[in-house]
Write a protein that holds these residues in place. Structure first.
Motif, PDB file in Angstrom:
ATOM      1  N   PRO A 155       0.841  -1.238   0.033  1.00  0.00           N
ATOM      2  CA  PRO A 155       0.014  -0.159  -0.003  1.00  0.00           C
ATOM      3  C   PRO A 155       0.723   1.167  -0.133  1.00  0.00           C
ATOM      4  CG  PRO A 155       0.127  -0.777   2.366  1.00  0.00           C
ATOM      5  CD  PRO A 155       0.785  -1.881   1.282  1.00  0.00           C
ATOM      6  N   SER A 156       0.336   2.032  -0.505  1.00  0.00           N
ATOM      7  CA  SER A 156       1.001   3.591  -0.572  1.00  0.00           C
ATOM      8  C   SER A 156       0.217   4.041   0.994  1.00  0.00           C
ATOM      9  CB  SER A 156       0.370   4.448  -1.669  1.00  0.00           C
ATOM     10  OG  SER A 156       0.965   4.037  -2.956  1.00  0.00           O
ATOM     11  N   LEU A 157       0.995   4.974   1.584  1.00  0.00           N
ATOM     12  CA  LEU A 157       0.537   5.527   2.800  1.00  0.00           C
ATOM     13  C   LEU A 157       0.303   6.994   2.880  1.00  0.00           C
ATOM     14  CD1 LEU A 157       3.113   3.700   5.090  1.00  0.00           C
ATOM     15  CD2 LEU A 157       0.862   2.840   4.493  1.00  0.00           C
ATOM     16  N   PRO A 158      -0.803   7.479   3.532  1.00  0.00           N
ATOM     17  CA  PRO A 158      -1.401   8.790   3.395  1.00  0.00           C
ATOM     18  C   PRO A 158      -0.458   9.576   4.211  1.00  0.00           C
ATOM     19  CG  PRO A 158      -2.860   7.478   4.984  1.00  0.00           C
ATOM     20  CD  PRO A 158      -2.071   6.532   4.352  1.00  0.00           C
ATOM     21  N   SER A 159      -0.454  10.968   3.976  1.00  0.00           N
ATOM     22  CA  SER A 159       0.421  11.966   4.745  1.00  0.00           C
ATOM     23  C   SER A 159      -0.471  12.298   5.959  1.00  0.00           C
ATOM     24  CB  SER A 159       0.824  13.116   3.917  1.00  0.00           C
ATOM     25  OG  SER A 159      -0.374  13.642   3.274  1.00  0.00           O
ATOM     26  N   HIS A 160      -1.733  11.853   5.847  1.00  0.00           N
ATOM     27  CA  HIS A 160      -2.497  12.590   7.006  1.00  0.00           C
ATOM     28  C   HIS A 160      -3.596  11.459   7.336  1.00  0.00           C
ATOM     29  CE1 HIS A 160      -5.491  13.613   3.810  1.00  0.00           C
ATOM     30  NE2 HIS A 160      -4.575  14.006   3.197  1.00  0.00           N
ATOM     31  N   LEU A 161      -4.200  11.253   8.542  1.00  0.00           N
ATOM     32  CA  LEU A 161      -5.297  10.128   8.855  1.00  0.00           C
ATOM     33  C   LEU A 161      -6.691  10.670   8.731  1.00  0.00           C
ATOM     34  CD1 LEU A 161      -3.375   8.503  11.999  1.00  0.00           C
ATOM     35  CD2 LEU A 161      -3.432   7.834   9.427  1.00  0.00           C
ATOM     36  N   ILE A 162      -6.892  11.805   8.949  1.00  0.00           N
ATOM     37  CA  ILE A 162      -8.154  12.290   8.795  1.00  0.00           C
ATOM     38  C   ILE A 162      -8.553  12.690   7.336  1.00  0.00           C
ATOM     39  CG2 ILE A 162      -9.983  14.359   9.437  1.00  0.00           C
ATOM     40  CD1 ILE A 162      -8.417  14.342  12.016  1.00  0.00           C
ATOM     41  N   PRO A 163      -9.522  12.241   6.547  1.00  0.00           N
ATOM     42  CA  PRO A 163      -9.531  12.396   5.220  1.00  0.00           C
ATOM     43  C   PRO A 163     -10.124  13.856   4.926  1.00  0.00           C
ATOM     44  CG  PRO A 163     -11.566  11.062   6.100  1.00  0.00           C
ATOM     45  CD  PRO A 163     -10.377  11.248   7.207  1.00  0.00           C
ATOM     46  N   LYS A 164      -9.904  14.450   4.040  1.00  0.00           N
ATOM     47  CA  LYS A 164     -10.410  15.883   3.715  1.00  0.00           C
ATOM     48  C   LYS A 164     -11.768  15.916   3.623  1.00  0.00           C
ATOM     49  CE  LYS A 164      -6.191  17.008   0.927  1.00  0.00           C
ATOM     50  NZ  LYS A 164      -5.749  17.382  -0.167  1.00  0.00           N
ATOM     51  N   ARG A 165     -12.713  16.838   3.903  1.00  0.00           N
ATOM     52  CA  ARG A 165     -13.981  16.754   3.601  1.00  0.00           C
ATOM     53  C   ARG A 165     -14.263  17.448   2.247  1.00  0.00           C
ATOM     54  NH1 ARG A 165     -18.514  19.720   7.707  1.00  0.00           N
ATOM     55  NH2 ARG A 165     -20.065  18.249   7.224  1.00  0.00           N
ATOM     56  N   ILE A 166     -14.369  16.336   1.529  1.00  0.00           N
ATOM     57  CA  ILE A 166     -14.611  16.800  -0.046  1.00  0.00           C
ATOM     58  C   ILE A 166     -16.038  16.056  -0.552  1.00  0.00           C
ATOM     59  CG2 ILE A 166     -13.884  15.991  -2.334  1.00  0.00           C
ATOM     60  CD1 ILE A 166     -11.134  16.322  -1.427  1.00  0.00           C
ATOM     61  N   PRO A 167     -16.863  16.763  -1.313  1.00  0.00           N
ATOM     62  CA  PRO A 167     -18.186  16.086  -1.243  1.00  0.00           C
ATOM     63  C   PRO A 167     -18.008  15.041  -2.452  1.00  0.00           C
ATOM     64  CG  PRO A 167     -17.772  18.304  -2.521  1.00  0.00           C
ATOM     65  CD  PRO A 167     -16.787  18.073  -1.525  1.00  0.00           C
ATOM     66  N   PHE A 168     -18.774  14.029  -2.075  1.00  0.00           N
ATOM     67  CA  PHE A 168     -18.851  12.850  -3.155  1.00  0.00           C
ATOM     68  C   PHE A 168     -19.960  12.909  -4.094  1.00  0.00           C
ATOM     69  CE2 PHE A 168     -16.566   9.030  -0.564  1.00  0.00           C
ATOM     70  CZ  PHE A 168     -15.266  10.169  -0.397  1.00  0.00           C
ATOM     71  N   TYR A 169     -19.730  12.275  -5.234  1.00  0.00           N
ATOM     72  CA  TYR A 169     -20.588  12.273  -6.273  1.00  0.00           C
ATOM     73  C   TYR A 169     -20.740  11.068  -6.688  1.00  0.00           C
ATOM     74  CZ  TYR A 169     -20.909  17.150  -6.342  1.00  0.00           C
ATOM     75  OH  TYR A 169     -21.153  18.730  -5.985  1.00  0.00           O
ATOM     76  N   PHE A 170     -21.905  10.227  -6.918  1.00  0.00           N
ATOM     77  CA  PHE A 170     -22.191   9.021  -7.539  1.00  0.00           C
ATOM     78  C   PHE A 170     -23.183   9.202  -8.801  1.00  0.00           C
ATOM     79  CE2 PHE A 170     -21.242   8.298  -3.091  1.00  0.00           C
ATOM     80  CZ  PHE A 170     -20.158   7.433  -3.237  1.00  0.00           C
ATOM     81  N   GLN A 171     -22.818   8.484  -9.890  1.00  0.00           N
ATOM     82  CA  GLN A 171     -23.667   8.720 -10.921  1.00  0.00           C
ATOM     83  C   GLN A 171     -23.727   7.068 -11.421  1.00  0.00           C
ATOM     84  OE1 GLN A 171     -24.817  11.356 -13.522  1.00  0.00           O
ATOM     85  NE2 GLN A 171     -25.842   9.356 -13.812  1.00  0.00           N
ATOM     86  N   PHE A 172     -25.398   6.842 -11.661  1.00  0.00           N
ATOM     87  CA  PHE A 172     -25.520   5.668 -12.049  1.00  0.00           C
ATOM     88  C   PHE A 172     -25.741   5.695 -13.466  1.00  0.00           C
ATOM     89  CE2 PHE A 172     -26.323   4.989  -7.626  1.00  0.00           C
ATOM     90  CZ  PHE A 172     -25.538   3.958  -7.320  1.00  0.00           C
ATOM     91  N   MET A 173     -25.458   4.778 -14.472  1.00  0.00           N
ATOM     92  CA  MET A 173     -25.828   5.003 -15.880  1.00  0.00           C
ATOM     93  C   MET A 173     -26.740   3.911 -16.504  1.00  0.00           C
ATOM     94  SD  MET A 173     -21.772   5.793 -16.963  1.00  0.00           S
ATOM     95  CE  MET A 173     -21.133   5.408 -15.302  1.00  0.00           C
ATOM     96  N   PRO A 174     -27.330   4.116 -17.572  1.00  0.00           N
ATOM     97  CA  PRO A 174     -28.242   3.137 -18.377  1.00  0.00           C
ATOM     98  C   PRO A 174     -27.758   1.687 -18.184  1.00  0.00           C
ATOM     99  CG  PRO A 174     -28.083   5.208 -19.528  1.00  0.00           C
ATOM    100  CD  PRO A 174     -27.071   5.309 -18.564  1.00  0.00           C
TER     101      PRO A 174
END
Length: 254
Positions: free
Chosen positions: A193-212
């Protein structure tokens, strides 16, 4: 085969993620609980932020009973194995999937598997599907449509402090991978694994798109199956681009 799907527990856990990442779900018109399907999409880094929200949304919002085919490594640790099973996940063995599809479950598949989860620098939102076609052959066998989906946000919540490529590309490590048993155990470096430089994830909005939905009924040979898989991948990439534009547009209005 019993699926340990705890819908109430999933909803509680997902509620915390929803508060933090404020997900937006698009394409609900392509979801149909009356007809099982195989949901196929990109997996974001570390794989623990996107899947719970997808499973919660499909089941608790649209009554789609979905089973996630998870990487074998999730089932090696007793406590973690129990948590993964609560989300309705099963070991991604073909016979297990075949049994569940015979029972009428919809299936959630991340063809990139563990390697796509353990991303390295510069691999954000890349589909690392290698030569995997088994999921499509299963869908074809049971007459399941493919519902492609794209997940945006998860690959940006962590900055990588240590890149696994520093180990994997090392000439001495490459020599170790040539030892058959060790190479197999380490999946030729894929499990590093690659390792993160910080343990707390950034608060970035998630988007999910379902397709036909896309049918495999017209697929008659391997060449056509390969073209179909490429079509699915391209649809996911295009959707990711659209979601980025949507996110940027919303940010401009703030």
């Amino acid at each position: 085969m019993q699926v340990e799907h705890d819908a109430k527990w999933i909803k509680r856990v997902s509620a915390l993620s929803k508060l933090y990442f404020r997900p937006t779900f698009l394409g609900a018109e392509h979801l149909d609980a009356s007809k099982p399907a195989m949901y196929v999409g990109n997996h974001t880094i570390y794989g623990v932020l996107d899947a719970p929200m997808i499973i919660d949304y499909l089941f608790n919002e649209h009554k789609v009973a979905v089973v996630s085919l998870a990487d074998h490594s999730h089932f090696y640790l007793p406590v973690w194995r129990s948590i993964v099973k609560k989300f309705g996940a099963v070991d991604g063995v073909r016979e297990y999937a075949r049994t569940l599809m015979a029972q009428g479950y919809s299936i959630l598949v991340f063809p990139g598997g563990g390697r796509e989860v353990l991303k390295r620098k510069g691999e954000a939102y890349q589909l690392i599907w290698k030569e995997r076609y088994g999921f499509l052959k299963l869908a074809q066998e049971f007459g399941y449509d493919i519902v492609p989906f794209a997940a945006l946000g998860g690959d940006e919540v962590f900055d990588l402090g240590f890149d696994a490529n520093h180990i994997v590309q090392n000439k001495y490590f490459q020599k170790l991978l040539k030892i058959p048993k060790l190479g197999k155990l380490l999946r030729h470096g894929d499990v590093i694994p690659s390792l993160p430089s910080h343990l707390i994830p950034k608060r970035i909005p998630f988007y999910f798109q379902f397709m036909p939905r896309q049918s495999l009924k017209q697929i008659e040979n391997m060449e056509q199956l390969s073209a179909f898989r490429l079509q699915i991948q391209q649809a996911i990439y295009y959707s990711l681009d659209d979601l980025k534009e949507l996110r940027n547009g919303r940010a401009d209005k703030l």
